[in-house]
Design a protein around this motif. Structure first.
Motif, mmCIF file in Angstrom:
data_model
loop_
_atom_site.group_PDB
_atom_site.id
_atom_site.type_symbol
_atom_site.label_atom_id
_atom_site.label_comp_id
_atom_site.label_asym_id
_atom_site.label_seq_id
_atom_site.Cartn_x
_atom_site.Cartn_y
_atom_site.Cartn_z
ATOM 1 N N GLU A 5 0.854 -1.193 0.000
ATOM 2 C CA GLU A 5 0.000 0.000 0.000
ATOM 3 C C GLU A 5 0.882 1.231 0.000
ATOM 4 O O GLU A 5 1.959 1.239 0.611
ATOM 5 N N ARG A 10 -1.681 4.292 3.687
ATOM 6 C CA ARG A 10 -1.420 3.945 5.107
ATOM 7 C C ARG A 10 -1.818 5.112 6.013
ATOM 8 O O ARG A 10 -2.393 4.925 7.080
ATOM 9 N N ASP A 11 -1.503 6.321 5.553
ATOM 10 C CA ASP A 11 -1.874 7.507 6.346
ATOM 11 C C ASP A 11 -3.386 7.617 6.482
ATOM 12 O O ASP A 11 -3.903 7.988 7.541
ATOM 13 N N ARG A 13 -5.568 5.182 6.374
ATOM 14 C CA ARG A 13 -6.049 4.168 7.321
ATOM 15 C C ARG A 13 -5.786 4.601 8.764
ATOM 16 O O ARG A 13 -6.657 4.495 9.635
ATOM 17 N N THR B 32 1.448 -2.098 14.365
ATOM 18 C CA THR B 32 1.000 -0.804 13.846
ATOM 19 C C THR B 32 1.658 0.267 14.703
ATOM 20 O O THR B 32 1.604 0.198 15.938
ATOM 21 N N ASP B 70 6.585 7.822 8.840
ATOM 22 C CA ASP B 70 5.111 7.776 8.875
ATOM 23 C C ASP B 70 4.570 8.655 10.003
ATOM 24 O O ASP B 70 3.551 9.320 9.858
#
Lengths: 388, 257
Positions: A5, A10-11, A13, B32, B70
Motif C-alpha cells: 500500500e 497507510r496515512d 487508514r 502498527t 510515517d
C-alpha cells in the motif's frame, strides 16, 4: 506486481482509525439500543474531509479514487463501527460526478464537501421492484419545466438523515419500451423542500439492525427538470455505473467487519481458559477463525484488483461483484467463528459480537443478493444461460 | 513564535505487544506504529498556539528508524508546518537521542521545544530533561497548558490536587502531560498537504553524534503471567456468616487483604 500500500493509503487508514477511536464500542451499543443515528460520528467524518474523498479538488474535495474510499470504509468497520451510516455519500456521488452537468456539480458538490448538504439517500427499490430494477413503477411525468413524481420506495436508508436523495423513476411506461433498460431517469430530490411542501412522506422501517431504513411515499412530488441527471430515459445506465463502486465499497465494509471478528475471536480464544487451557488450543475453535482469516485475505486481493480497475476506468463489473460476494461470505464466516468462540457471551450485547453479527449478515443480501452475483457471473462471465 | 515538537514513533496503543525471541525486546513484526500519546498532546498544544496566531510555526522532529517517517507525516497531516527525520536503525540510548535532538534544535532555533513527558513504549521520561541539559535551557515538566504571558510564556503544570502556573522567557523546553482538548486527528486535506511536503533526513554523524553513551541494558522482558481461572466458593449461612467466610478466604487463600 506490487501488493504493497502507498504511504498515503497507510496515512488514510491510520487517520480514520484515530478518528474512530473516539467513538467507542459503548457509543455504538448505545445507538443500537436506541435506534439512533450517529450524528456526532458523521459530523466528525465530514469535518475531517472523509466524506468528500471522491469529490474533485475544484469542488473542495480530495479527488481520491475508490481504492482510497474503500480503505476509509474498511477502517470504520474494522474499528467496531458501521460505515453504512455514511457510505452512500461515497457511492451515490459517482452518478452525480460522472453524469451530472457542470451546473449541478457547482450547485451541489462544494456544499457536500463542506458538509452543508448531505447526500445519504438513494431511492431505487420499491415494494414490487427490488432486484428487478427495470420493473420499478414510481412515475415521473414531465409538466413544463418540472416533473411530477408519484410512487413509493422501500428500504431507503438514511432518508431522515439526508438533505438530498438520488431518485430513480420511470419517465416512459414499461410497455412502450423496446429496450427495457431504457425509460428510467435519475433526479436529485431536495428532501427538505419536499417534506416542507408535504409532497413526500418518510416512514421509519425498523429492521433487525440499526440501519435507519425507511419507506418513502411521493404524492405529486415536484422536481425541477434542471435536477434530472443526464438524459431522460438513461437513468438505469447511470445507476449501473455507480453499482460497481458500491460493490467495491460494500466488499470493503465486509472486510473491515471480518478483521474485527477474527481479531476479537483470536484474542478471546487465546485468553479464555476452559479445562485448564485456552480454548484456542482446540482445533475446533482455532481452525474456523484461521479459515475465515484466509478467506478474508483472498477477498481483499480481489477487492483491491476491482478498485484498481475501477480507478483506471476499466471494466470491473465481474471483479466488483465477485469481491462483494467473497468478502461478504468471508465476513460471515468470521462472524460465525467469532460467535461460536465466545459461546454464550457472544450473545450478550456488552461483547458487541451480536451487534456486528447482525450488521454483517445484511451484506450477504444487500445491496445485492449474493445469488444475483452468482447469476451475473454464470451468465455474463461464463456465458451460461440466464438462470432467472 | 516558533515551536519544535520532538516526537517518538511507538507501537499503537491498540497493539497487543509480544515479547521477541531474544526476550529483551518486543516482536516488531506486524506492529502498527503511531505517535506516542504524550507527544500528540504536545503537538496539540503547539497547534493551538498556531490556531490563535497564524504566524506561529510548528516543526516536528524525531530520531528513529526509517519507518518513523510515517509518524512525521501524521504530524504534518495534523497541521504541523515541517518535519525533520534523524535516522538511526539502531536502538539508541536516551542521551544519544537527546544529543541528536539538540543538534536539530541548535540549527532550527525554535523559541519553545515541546516533548511528551515520556514515551509510551519504555516510559523512561529521560529524553526531555536530557535535551534541556544538553541545550542548557530551562525545563518545565507536567505541562497541561501554554499561553503567552507578560514575561514570555505562562506554563501551566499539573500538580497533586491542582495546578501551578510558571512563567518563562524563551527559549525553554517543556514536557507535556496533557492538553485540554484531545489531540486533533489528521484530516484528509491535511494528509493531502502532507503528501506534498519534503521531509529532510539527517544521520547521526551529521548531528555530531557518535552513539555509545552509557546506558543500562534490558536484561529480561516478560509479560505478566496469564491469569488463572476464577474460583467459585459455595457458601452457606446468613449474610454475616458468608461475609466472614469470604473475608477469611480473601485473607488466607487469596492473600489480598
Amino acid at each position: 506486481m506490487d501488493f504493497g500500500e502507498s504511504a498515503e493509503r497507510r496515512d488514510i487508514r491510520m487517520a480514520v482509525r484515530r478518528l474512530c477511536e473516539r467513538f467507542s464500542a459503548a457509543y455504538w451499543r448505545d445507538l443500537d439500543a436506541k435506534g439512533a443515528y450517529p450524528d456526532e460520528l458523521v459530523r466528525a467524518l465530514t469535518d475531517a474531509g472523509w466524506l468528500a474523498a471522491l469529490i474533485p479538488r475544484r469542488y473542495g474535495g480530495a479527488e481520491l479514487g475508490v481504492g482510497d474510499a474503500a480503505a476509509i470504509l474498511e477502517e470504520i468497520n474494522a474499528s467496531g463501527g458501521n460505515a453504512a451510516v455514511a457510505h452512500a455519500q461515497m457511492y451515490t456521488m459517482g452518478t452525480l460526478l460522472r453524469h451530472g452537468s457542470d451546473a449541478q456539480k457547482e450547485r451541489y458538490l462544494p456544499a457536500l464537501a463542506r458538509g452543508e448538504l448531505r447526500l445519504q439517500a438513494f431511492g431505487v427499490t420499491e415494494p414490487d421492484a427490488g432486484s428487478e430494477t427495470t420493473r420499478l413503477r414510481t412515475a415521473a411525468v414531465r409538466r413544463g419545466d418540472r416533473y411530477v413524481v408519484n410512487g413509493q420506495k422501500v428500504f431507503i436508508s438514511r432518508a431522515q438523515h439526508s438533505d438530498l436523495m438520488l431518485l430513480l423513476a420511470r419517465t416512459t411506461p414499461y410497455d412502450e419500451l423496446a429496450d427495457k433498460t431504457e425509460g428510467l431517469s435519475v433526479f436529485v430530490v431536495d428532501l427538505r423542500a419536499a417534506l416542507a411542501a408535504g409532497q413526500i412522506e418518510i416512514r421509519p422501517l425498523p429492521t433487525m439492525m440499526n440501519h435507519h431504513s425507511t419507506t418513502i411515499f411521493m404524492r405529486d412530488l415536484e422536481v425541477p427538470a434542471a435536477d434530472r441527471i443526464g438524459d431522460e430515459g438513461r437513468g438505469f445506465r447511470y445507476i449501473l455505473d455507480s453499482w460497481n463502486a458500491e460493490r467495491i465499497l460494500i466488499a470493503s465494509e465486509s472486510l473491515g467487519d471480518g478483521r474485527w471478528f477474527t481479531e476479537r475471536a483470536a484474542r478471546y480464544a487465546t485468553e479464555r481458559v476452559v479445562f485448564g487451557r485456552p480454548i484456542g488450543a482446540n482445533q475446533g475453535v482455532q481452525f474456523p477463525i484461521a479459515q475465515a482469516h484466509a478467506q478474508l485475505q483472498a477477498a481483499r486481493l480481489l477487492r483491491d484488483r476491482a478498485a484498481w480497475l475501477f480507478d483506471r476506468r476499466e471494466r470491473c463489473g465481474a471483479e466488483a461483484n465477485m469481491a462483494k460476494l467473497l468478502a461478504s461470505q468471508a465476513a460471515w464466516a468470521a462472524a460465525n467463528a467469532c460467535l461460536d468462540t465466545h459461546g454464550g457471551y457472544g450473545f450478550a450485547t456488552e461483547y458487541d459480537v451480536e451487534r456486528k453479527f447482525r450488521e454483517t449478515r445484511l451484506l450477504l443480501v444487500a445491496p445485492i443478493s449474493n445469488n444475483l452475483v452468482l447469476a451475473y457471473v454464470g451468465q455474463h462471465v461464463l456465458g451460461m444461460p440466464r438462470s432467472y | 513564535m516558533k515551536f519544535l515538537v520532538c516526537l517518538k514513533q511507538v507501537p499503537d496503543s491498540t497493539v497487543r505487544v509480544k515479547v521477541g525471541g531474544d526476550r529483551r525486546s518486543i516482536a516488531a513484526e506486524g506492529i502498527t506504529w503511531s505517535i506516542s500519546p504524550y507527544d500528540e498532546y504536545a503537538i496539540e498544544l503547539a497547534l493551538e498556539r498556531k490556531d490563535a496566531d497564524a504566524s506561529t510555526v510548528v516543526s516536528v522532529v524525531t530520531v528513529g528508524p526509517a519507518r518513523s517517517r510515517d509518524a512525521l507525516r501524521q504530524a504534518l497531516a495534523m497541521g504541523c508546518d515541517d518535519a525533520t527525520l534523524v535516522t538511526s536503525e539502531a536502538d539508541l540510548s536516551a542521551l544519544d537521542v537527546a544529543k541528536a535532538l539538540a543538534a536539530v534544535v541548535n540549527e532550527a532555533k525554535p523559541d519553545v521545544v515541546l516533548c511528551g513527558k515520556q514515551a509510551s513504549d519504555d516510559d523512561q521520561g529521560l529524553v526531555g530533561p536530557a535535551l534541556a541539559e544538553a541545550l542548557g535551557w530551562p525545563h518545565v515538566g507536567m505541562l497541561t497548558k501554554l499561553v503567552p504571558g507578560a514575561s514570555g510564556l505562562e506554563l501551566w503544570r499539573e500538580v497533586e490536587g491542582g495546578h501551578e502556573v510558571w512563567s518563562a522567557a524563551p527559549p525553554v523546553v517543556a514536557l507535556v502531560h496533557k492538553s485540554e482538548k484531545e489531540p486533533r486527528y489528521p484530516s484528509l486535506p491535511g494528509i493531502m498537504k502532507a503528501k506534498r511536503k519534503e521531509i529532510p533526513e539527517k544521520d547521526l554523524a551529521s548531528c555530531g553524534v557518535t552513539p555509545g553513551a552509557p546506558r543500562p541494558e534490558v536484561a529480561l522482558m516478560d509479560l505478566p503471567p496469564q491469569r488463572g481461572q476464577g474460583k467459585v466458593w459455595k457458601l452457606d449461612g446468613d449474610a454475616k456468616g458468608v461475609a466472614e467466610q469470604v473475608a477469611k478466604a480473601l485473607r488466607e487463600e487469596a492473600k489480598v487483604v
